[in-house]
Write a protein that holds these residues in place. Sequence first.
Motif, PDB file in Angstrom:
ATOM      1  N   THR A 151     -39.267 -19.658  18.421  1.00  0.00           N
ATOM      2  CA  THR A 151     -38.539 -18.886  17.726  1.00  0.00           C
ATOM      3  C   THR A 151     -39.194 -17.944  16.572  1.00  0.00           C
ATOM      4  OG1 THR A 151     -37.047 -20.533  17.877  1.00  0.00           O
ATOM      5  CG2 THR A 151     -35.890 -18.655  16.834  1.00  0.00           C
ATOM      6  N   THR A 152     -40.206 -18.694  16.072  1.00  0.00           N
ATOM      7  CA  THR A 152     -40.951 -17.857  15.009  1.00  0.00           C
ATOM      8  C   THR A 152     -41.574 -16.385  15.760  1.00  0.00           C
ATOM      9  OG1 THR A 152     -42.807 -19.358  15.730  1.00  0.00           O
ATOM     10  CG2 THR A 152     -41.580 -19.820  13.446  1.00  0.00           C
ATOM     11  N   TYR A 153     -42.026 -16.830  16.959  1.00  0.00           N
ATOM     12  CA  TYR A 153     -42.721 -15.753  17.645  1.00  0.00           C
ATOM     13  C   TYR A 153     -41.687 -14.479  18.241  1.00  0.00           C
ATOM     14  CZ  TYR A 153     -44.745 -13.293  21.385  1.00  0.00           C
ATOM     15  OH  TYR A 153     -45.216 -11.996  22.376  1.00  0.00           O
ATOM     16  N   LEU A 154     -40.695 -14.960  18.641  1.00  0.00           N
ATOM     17  CA  LEU A 154     -39.585 -14.028  19.041  1.00  0.00           C
ATOM     18  C   LEU A 154     -39.051 -13.278  17.713  1.00  0.00           C
ATOM     19  CD1 LEU A 154     -38.306 -12.743  21.614  1.00  0.00           C
ATOM     20  CD2 LEU A 154     -36.452 -14.417  21.185  1.00  0.00           C
ATOM     21  N   ALA A 155     -38.775 -13.999  16.577  1.00  0.00           N
ATOM     22  CA  ALA A 155     -38.164 -13.477  15.348  1.00  0.00           C
ATOM     23  C   ALA A 155     -39.445 -12.513  14.754  1.00  0.00           C
ATOM     24  CB  ALA A 155     -37.840 -14.529  14.450  1.00  0.00           C
ATOM     25  N   GLY A 156     -40.478 -13.241  14.671  1.00  0.00           N
ATOM     26  CA  GLY A 156     -41.514 -12.191  14.124  1.00  0.00           C
ATOM     27  C   GLY A 156     -41.932 -11.020  14.898  1.00  0.00           C
ATOM     28  N   ARG A 157     -41.985 -10.903  16.165  1.00  0.00           N
ATOM     29  CA  ARG A 157     -41.985  -9.788  16.991  1.00  0.00           C
ATOM     30  C   ARG A 157     -40.881  -8.812  16.792  1.00  0.00           C
ATOM     31  NH1 ARG A 157     -43.121  -9.099  23.494  1.00  0.00           N
ATOM     32  NH2 ARG A 157     -43.400  -7.022  23.427  1.00  0.00           N
ATOM     33  N   THR A 158     -39.531  -9.370  16.570  1.00  0.00           N
ATOM     34  CA  THR A 158     -38.337  -8.504  16.406  1.00  0.00           C
ATOM     35  C   THR A 158     -38.348  -7.980  15.008  1.00  0.00           C
ATOM     36  OG1 THR A 158     -37.240  -9.781  17.816  1.00  0.00           O
ATOM     37  CG2 THR A 158     -35.769  -8.704  16.494  1.00  0.00           C
ATOM     38  N   LEU A 159     -38.853  -8.695  13.980  1.00  0.00           N
ATOM     39  CA  LEU A 159     -38.931  -8.075  12.554  1.00  0.00           C
ATOM     40  C   LEU A 159     -40.000  -7.059  12.440  1.00  0.00           C
ATOM     41  CD1 LEU A 159     -38.059  -8.514   9.692  1.00  0.00           C
ATOM     42  CD2 LEU A 159     -39.621 -10.390   9.454  1.00  0.00           C
ATOM     43  N   ALA A 160     -41.220  -7.199  13.335  1.00  0.00           N
ATOM     44  CA  ALA A 160     -42.127  -5.992  13.325  1.00  0.00           C
ATOM     45  C   ALA A 160     -41.433  -4.942  13.774  1.00  0.00           C
ATOM     46  CB  ALA A 160     -43.249  -6.445  14.015  1.00  0.00           C
ATOM     47  N   ASP A 161     -40.618  -4.912  14.992  1.00  0.00           N
ATOM     48  CA  ASP A 161     -40.001  -3.800  15.606  1.00  0.00           C
ATOM     49  C   ASP A 161     -38.978  -3.160  14.697  1.00  0.00           C
ATOM     50  OD1 ASP A 161     -41.302  -4.063  17.935  1.00  0.00           O
ATOM     51  OD2 ASP A 161     -39.477  -4.531  19.067  1.00  0.00           O
ATOM     52  N   LEU A 162     -38.178  -3.932  13.616  1.00  0.00           N
ATOM     53  CA  LEU A 162     -37.225  -3.495  12.919  1.00  0.00           C
ATOM     54  C   LEU A 162     -37.958  -2.762  11.582  1.00  0.00           C
ATOM     55  CD1 LEU A 162     -34.898  -6.569  12.593  1.00  0.00           C
ATOM     56  CD2 LEU A 162     -34.353  -4.214  13.364  1.00  0.00           C
ATOM     57  N   ALA A 163     -39.177  -3.226  11.133  1.00  0.00           N
ATOM     58  CA  ALA A 163     -39.801  -2.756   9.766  1.00  0.00           C
ATOM     59  C   ALA A 163     -40.531  -1.493  10.445  1.00  0.00           C
ATOM     60  CB  ALA A 163     -41.066  -3.851   9.502  1.00  0.00           C
ATOM     61  N   LEU A 164     -40.797  -1.393  11.627  1.00  0.00           N
ATOM     62  CA  LEU A 164     -41.684   0.035  11.938  1.00  0.00           C
ATOM     63  C   LEU A 164     -40.739   0.862  12.748  1.00  0.00           C
ATOM     64  CD1 LEU A 164     -44.643  -1.793  14.005  1.00  0.00           C
ATOM     65  CD2 LEU A 164     -44.464  -0.487  11.750  1.00  0.00           C
ATOM     66  N   GLY A 165     -39.304   0.526  12.490  1.00  0.00           N
ATOM     67  CA  GLY A 165     -38.280   1.390  13.182  1.00  0.00           C
ATOM     68  C   GLY A 165     -38.185   1.702  14.508  1.00  0.00           C
ATOM     69  N   ARG A 166     -38.746   0.705  15.289  1.00  0.00           N
ATOM     70  CA  ARG A 166     -38.999   0.636  16.665  1.00  0.00           C
ATOM     71  C   ARG A 166     -37.768   0.323  17.166  1.00  0.00           C
ATOM     72  NH1 ARG A 166     -43.720   0.013  19.769  1.00  0.00           N
ATOM     73  NH2 ARG A 166     -42.623  -1.539  20.841  1.00  0.00           N
ATOM     74  N   ASP A 167     -36.872   1.113  17.976  1.00  0.00           N
ATOM     75  CA  ASP A 167     -35.719   0.686  18.777  1.00  0.00           C
ATOM     76  C   ASP A 167     -35.984   0.218  20.058  1.00  0.00           C
ATOM     77  OD1 ASP A 167     -33.005   0.636  19.242  1.00  0.00           O
ATOM     78  OD2 ASP A 167     -32.669   2.340  19.805  1.00  0.00           O
ATOM     79  N   SER A 168     -35.940  -1.510  19.995  1.00  0.00           N
ATOM     80  CA  SER A 168     -36.508  -1.997  21.192  1.00  0.00           C
ATOM     81  C   SER A 168     -35.337  -2.923  21.635  1.00  0.00           C
ATOM     82  CB  SER A 168     -37.648  -2.943  21.025  1.00  0.00           C
ATOM     83  OG  SER A 168     -37.164  -3.901  20.177  1.00  0.00           O
ATOM     84  N   ALA A 169     -35.557  -3.425  22.694  1.00  0.00           N
ATOM     85  CA  ALA A 169     -34.676  -4.698  23.463  1.00  0.00           C
ATOM     86  C   ALA A 169     -34.320  -5.678  22.386  1.00  0.00           C
ATOM     87  CB  ALA A 169     -34.851  -5.099  24.831  1.00  0.00           C
ATOM     88  N   LEU A 170     -35.459  -5.922  21.772  1.00  0.00           N
ATOM     89  CA  LEU A 170     -35.275  -7.092  20.709  1.00  0.00           C
ATOM     90  C   LEU A 170     -34.505  -6.855  19.502  1.00  0.00           C
ATOM     91  CD1 LEU A 170     -39.015  -8.253  20.694  1.00  0.00           C
ATOM     92  CD2 LEU A 170     -37.202  -9.098  22.115  1.00  0.00           C
TER      93      LEU A 170
END
Length: 459
Positions: free
Chosen positions: A383-402
């Motif tokens: 979960t750390t991996y999936l959450a970290g990847r998702t948090l990076a998308d959010l912080a960069l303003g990337r609208d992704s499936a995650l």
Amino acid sequence: MDVTNGEVSFWWRQAGRPDGRPALDGDLDCDVCIVGGGLTGLWTAYWLTAHDPSLEVVVLEAEFAGYGASGRNGGWLTAELSGSKERYAATHGREGVQALVGAMERAVDEVIAICRDEGIDADIVKSGLLHVARSPAQLVRMREVLGSDAAWGIEEDHQRELDAGETAERVRVEGALGSVFSPHGARVQPARLVAGVAELVERRGVRILERTRVSRIAPGRAVTDDGEVRARSVLRCLEGYTASIRGQRRAWLPMNSAIVVTEPLDPATWTSIGWDGSELLGDFANAYCYAQHTADGRIALGGRGIPYRYGSRTDVDGQTQDWTIESLVHTLHRLFPATQDVRLDHAWCGVLGVPRDWCASVAYDATSGLGSAGGYVGSGLTTTYLAGRTLADLALGRDSALTGLPWVGREVRRWEPEPFRWLGVRSMYGLYRAADRREDGGLEHPSRLARLGDRLTGR
Ligand SMILES: Cc1cc2nc3c(=O)[nH]c(=O)nc-3n(C[C@H](O)[C@H](O)[C@H](O)COP(=O)(O)OP(=O)(O)OC[C@H]3O[C@@H](n4cnc5c(N)ncnc54)[C@H](O)[C@@H]3O)c2cc1C
């Protein structure tokens, strides 16, 4: 007791602690400041720099990278969901839950692939996950879980039931009546994994500052005794240590978990146990246990021990109580009577984060630049991996499936003040243990005491 107790973990003793990295020395400016050098923080840094190599990312860590749960856990890299499917579905429906389950399964393979490609040797073997039922009541509970997962549309390839004979072909657990096998699980040496990811992000230009304890987080800054770090985004990645930040004492409850590891077993003992592969092994007790067959031929077995320390306190370098060690050894001997004379080598404990609704969350507020991820309730390695990847998308303003997954932006109320949270959690585990004693005593159906325990804390 003649056993190494604490010293952070056996995993770190085996891997060797990292050479000291520098501490923060005065004020600093960067693009993104990550508070906490565990796997959540490090995987976030990994994905931030993967998307934008020019970003200046600084990780602030109170001790050393991997000092917390990320370097102390049971090494279960699995697709097990942190939190309740019903609660995730309440906001994102059945499809949302299925999307999260699918993302977790892929995340197991992504972590393995990154380790392979980047030369991180963390003793990883993907042999699956075996949950064993050791009493009629545990068998009923096991089938309830299987039935409920099927109703959620979780496919046959996610997990399947094994009868007593098929279970024994994998591992001979004393009294096993059946089990559930899932292929989505890999055995990991946790300290080697987190050390490898820390070195990987450093190679990408991320600065990890150790012995740097953050006391306060505010929009645009993280405050320490040695200076403050100013950044556009400040991401709190502290899981079980979240209460150490001003104003966060009642956010995520630091739940304790403890592990014992044996000396390497001799070939005759392994033969009698029949655990030839590297399957992860757990049970269906209410106060459940988790175990792995280590790469160097030991058994590491963990469980809850003392569940929670009054006032959200945490342990000192993983030191645990004799009572906890004795209780885990008792479980080990019950599962595997052949280990009766095997010497214990090391015992330690650590904390994981439990939110008031027992569901994980990833959050980012674009206006303040503040974000966080955690509350994985013990299923935190993948979960750390999936959450970290998702948090990076959010912080960069990337609208992704995650960023559309159901745990993104969950609003969760805080835990009660003391003594209520202490009383609630201690009583819950008291009821779990009483339920397990009744079930081990021959109760045909799961004891209602455990459900009473769940209701006490809203689990
Ligand atoms: C004994 C045990 C066994 C477990 N077994 C499993 C398992 O087998 N599989 C599984 O999926 N999950 C397991 N978990 C849960 C999983 O390990 C965690 O959920 C996960 O590692 C959390 O990672 P993290 O980076 O969010 O937090 P952590 O790894 O705890 O990292 C937080 C970091 O923040 C640092 N820190 C603390 N306070 C401050 C501060 N004020 N300022 C700066 N830094 C600070 C800490 O030193 C620490 O390094 C287990 C947990 C424990 C304790």
